[in-house]
Design a protein around this motif. Sequence first.
Motif, PDB file in Angstrom:
ATOM      1  N   MET A   1     -10.420   1.742   2.508  1.00  0.00           N
ATOM      2  CA  MET A   1      -9.373   1.914   3.506  1.00  0.00           C
ATOM      3  C   MET A   1      -9.925   2.582   4.756  1.00  0.00           C
ATOM      4  O   MET A   1      -9.626   2.182   5.873  1.00  0.00           O
ATOM      5  CB  MET A   1      -8.227   2.744   2.916  1.00  0.00           C
ATOM      6  N   ILE A   5      -9.969   1.037   8.631  1.00  0.00           N
ATOM      7  CA  ILE A   5      -9.382   1.683   9.801  1.00  0.00           C
ATOM      8  C   ILE A   5     -10.424   1.873  10.885  1.00  0.00           C
ATOM      9  O   ILE A   5     -10.172   1.650  12.073  1.00  0.00           O
ATOM     10  CB  ILE A   5      -8.758   3.034   9.406  1.00  0.00           C
ATOM     11  N   SER A  19      -0.439  -0.989  14.543  1.00  0.00           N
ATOM     12  CA  SER A  19      -1.813  -1.020  14.071  1.00  0.00           C
ATOM     13  C   SER A  19      -2.068  -0.051  12.923  1.00  0.00           C
ATOM     14  O   SER A  19      -1.308   0.901  12.695  1.00  0.00           O
ATOM     15  CB  SER A  19      -2.776  -0.692  15.214  1.00  0.00           C
ATOM     16  N   ARG A  20      -3.149  -0.278  12.228  1.00  0.00           N
ATOM     17  CA  ARG A  20      -3.588   0.625  11.165  1.00  0.00           C
ATOM     18  C   ARG A  20      -3.997   1.988  11.713  1.00  0.00           C
ATOM     19  O   ARG A  20      -3.965   2.988  11.003  1.00  0.00           O
ATOM     20  CB  ARG A  20      -4.785   0.013  10.428  1.00  0.00           C
ATOM     21  N   HIS A  23      -0.822   3.923  11.682  1.00  0.00           N
ATOM     22  CA  HIS A  23      -0.178   4.007  10.366  1.00  0.00           C
ATOM     23  C   HIS A  23      -1.150   3.442   9.334  1.00  0.00           C
ATOM     24  O   HIS A  23      -1.080   2.265   8.981  1.00  0.00           O
ATOM     25  CB  HIS A  23       1.121   3.201  10.395  1.00  0.00           C
ATOM     26  N   PRO A  24      -2.076   4.253   8.822  1.00  0.00           N
ATOM     27  CA  PRO A  24      -3.134   3.742   7.940  1.00  0.00           C
ATOM     28  C   PRO A  24      -2.631   3.094   6.655  1.00  0.00           C
ATOM     29  O   PRO A  24      -3.213   2.123   6.181  1.00  0.00           O
ATOM     30  CB  PRO A  24      -3.965   4.992   7.628  1.00  0.00           C
ATOM     31  N   SER A  25      -1.549   3.618   6.078  1.00  0.00           N
ATOM     32  CA  SER A  25      -1.051   3.087   4.810  1.00  0.00           C
ATOM     33  C   SER A  25      -0.094   1.929   5.052  1.00  0.00           C
ATOM     34  O   SER A  25       0.620   1.897   6.066  1.00  0.00           O
ATOM     35  CB  SER A  25      -0.324   4.183   4.021  1.00  0.00           C
ATOM     36  N   PRO A  26      -0.043   0.968   4.130  1.00  0.00           N
ATOM     37  CA  PRO A  26       0.893  -0.149   4.281  1.00  0.00           C
ATOM     38  C   PRO A  26       2.339   0.337   4.337  1.00  0.00           C
ATOM     39  O   PRO A  26       2.731   1.236   3.591  1.00  0.00           O
ATOM     40  CB  PRO A  26       0.646  -0.983   3.027  1.00  0.00           C
ATOM     41  N   SER A  27       3.119  -0.233   5.220  1.00  0.00           N
ATOM     42  CA  SER A  27       4.537   0.106   5.317  1.00  0.00           C
ATOM     43  C   SER A  27       5.331  -0.625   4.237  1.00  0.00           C
ATOM     44  O   SER A  27       4.982  -1.737   3.831  1.00  0.00           O
ATOM     45  CB  SER A  27       5.093  -0.277   6.689  1.00  0.00           C
ATOM     46  N   LYS A 205      -3.207  -8.014   7.277  1.00  0.00           N
ATOM     47  CA  LYS A 205      -3.472  -6.904   6.360  1.00  0.00           C
ATOM     48  C   LYS A 205      -4.581  -6.001   6.896  1.00  0.00           C
ATOM     49  O   LYS A 205      -4.586  -4.792   6.638  1.00  0.00           O
ATOM     50  CB  LYS A 205      -3.866  -7.451   4.981  1.00  0.00           C
ATOM     51  N   SER A 208      -2.898  -4.554  10.721  1.00  0.00           N
ATOM     52  CA  SER A 208      -1.580  -3.926  10.775  1.00  0.00           C
ATOM     53  C   SER A 208      -1.144  -3.402   9.418  1.00  0.00           C
ATOM     54  O   SER A 208      -1.603  -3.868   8.372  1.00  0.00           O
ATOM     55  CB  SER A 208      -0.554  -4.943  11.299  1.00  0.00           C
ATOM     56  N   HIS A 209      -0.222  -2.464   9.471  1.00  0.00           N
ATOM     57  CA  HIS A 209       0.374  -1.901   8.253  1.00  0.00           C
ATOM     58  C   HIS A 209       1.658  -2.616   7.872  1.00  0.00           C
ATOM     59  O   HIS A 209       2.240  -2.348   6.811  1.00  0.00           O
ATOM     60  CB  HIS A 209       0.684  -0.424   8.467  1.00  0.00           C
TER      61      HIS A 209
END
Length: 288
Positions: A1, A5, A19-20, A23-27, A205, A208-209
């Motif tokens: 991960m 990023i 963008s990641r 928001h690094p973690s998936p929404s 993937k 974007s989150h």
Amino acid sequence: MVAMIQEVTTKQVPYKLASRLHHPSPSVVSVRDRKIGDGSVTVMAGPCSVESRDQIIEIAQALKQAGAHLLRGGAFKPRSSPYSFQGLGETGLKFMAEAREATGLPIVSEVMDIENLPMACEYVDMIQIGARNMQNYPLLRAVGKTKKPVLLKRGLSATIEEWLMSAEYILSEGNPNVVLCERGIRTFETVTRNTLDLNAIPVIKHLSHLPIIIDPSHGTGVARYVSAMSMAAIAAGADGLILEAHQSPETALSDGQQSITPDEFEQLMQRIDVLSRAVNMKEGVTIG
């Protein structure tokens, strides 16, 4: 991960909120009790157009029994010809609300303009922005102020960056509940209605989150191809599908040629269940 990023941040992206980097973690987007992007496969299904009260309730009950999670249906239809069926408007939304009451399925339907947005929000659980309105920026801003979950379809000839920039309009108005929908892009191919760009799944993937679902009905325009492309989308990592289904495709008022029957939908759901369990065995992903 972390490596993902870092790769995203090697260049300045104009869609900061999508963008990641932001928001690094998936929404995960909740539509009533259904969570999209939580690792399960979400399936939305229903007719292209709501044609009558009996039609939408009947198909909703069949799809619910077969395993659908959301009911889709068009009350306002953007058609290429002004003489084609344009939908039942608010009456269609009322019929969908009755179908929700009968089945418990949350409903997703397209909103085409700002004028009808407040009225539509009284009925729908998820607002769909169609491909033709992907760059309707006043509508995107207005939807961003609603906080309603949004299904944002990719434009017919839009790049992935343009698509994410449209999501940015919604996000920048304070609505984080955006789900992207790849529905095929226009190319030189004529055998299918569009060219379903499954490249978009790993690209989104990566960049974007936001969750991404796939529309193989519009992506192919041919009912017999829908099952194969649905399976391909799940194998590629899509968070879900949106499918057109009709109890009598040959008499449908719109897009009957790309609509599958309830029996075909049930068979597809069984295949998706097997595939998702096999592909994601370690993660435990299911369609439940």
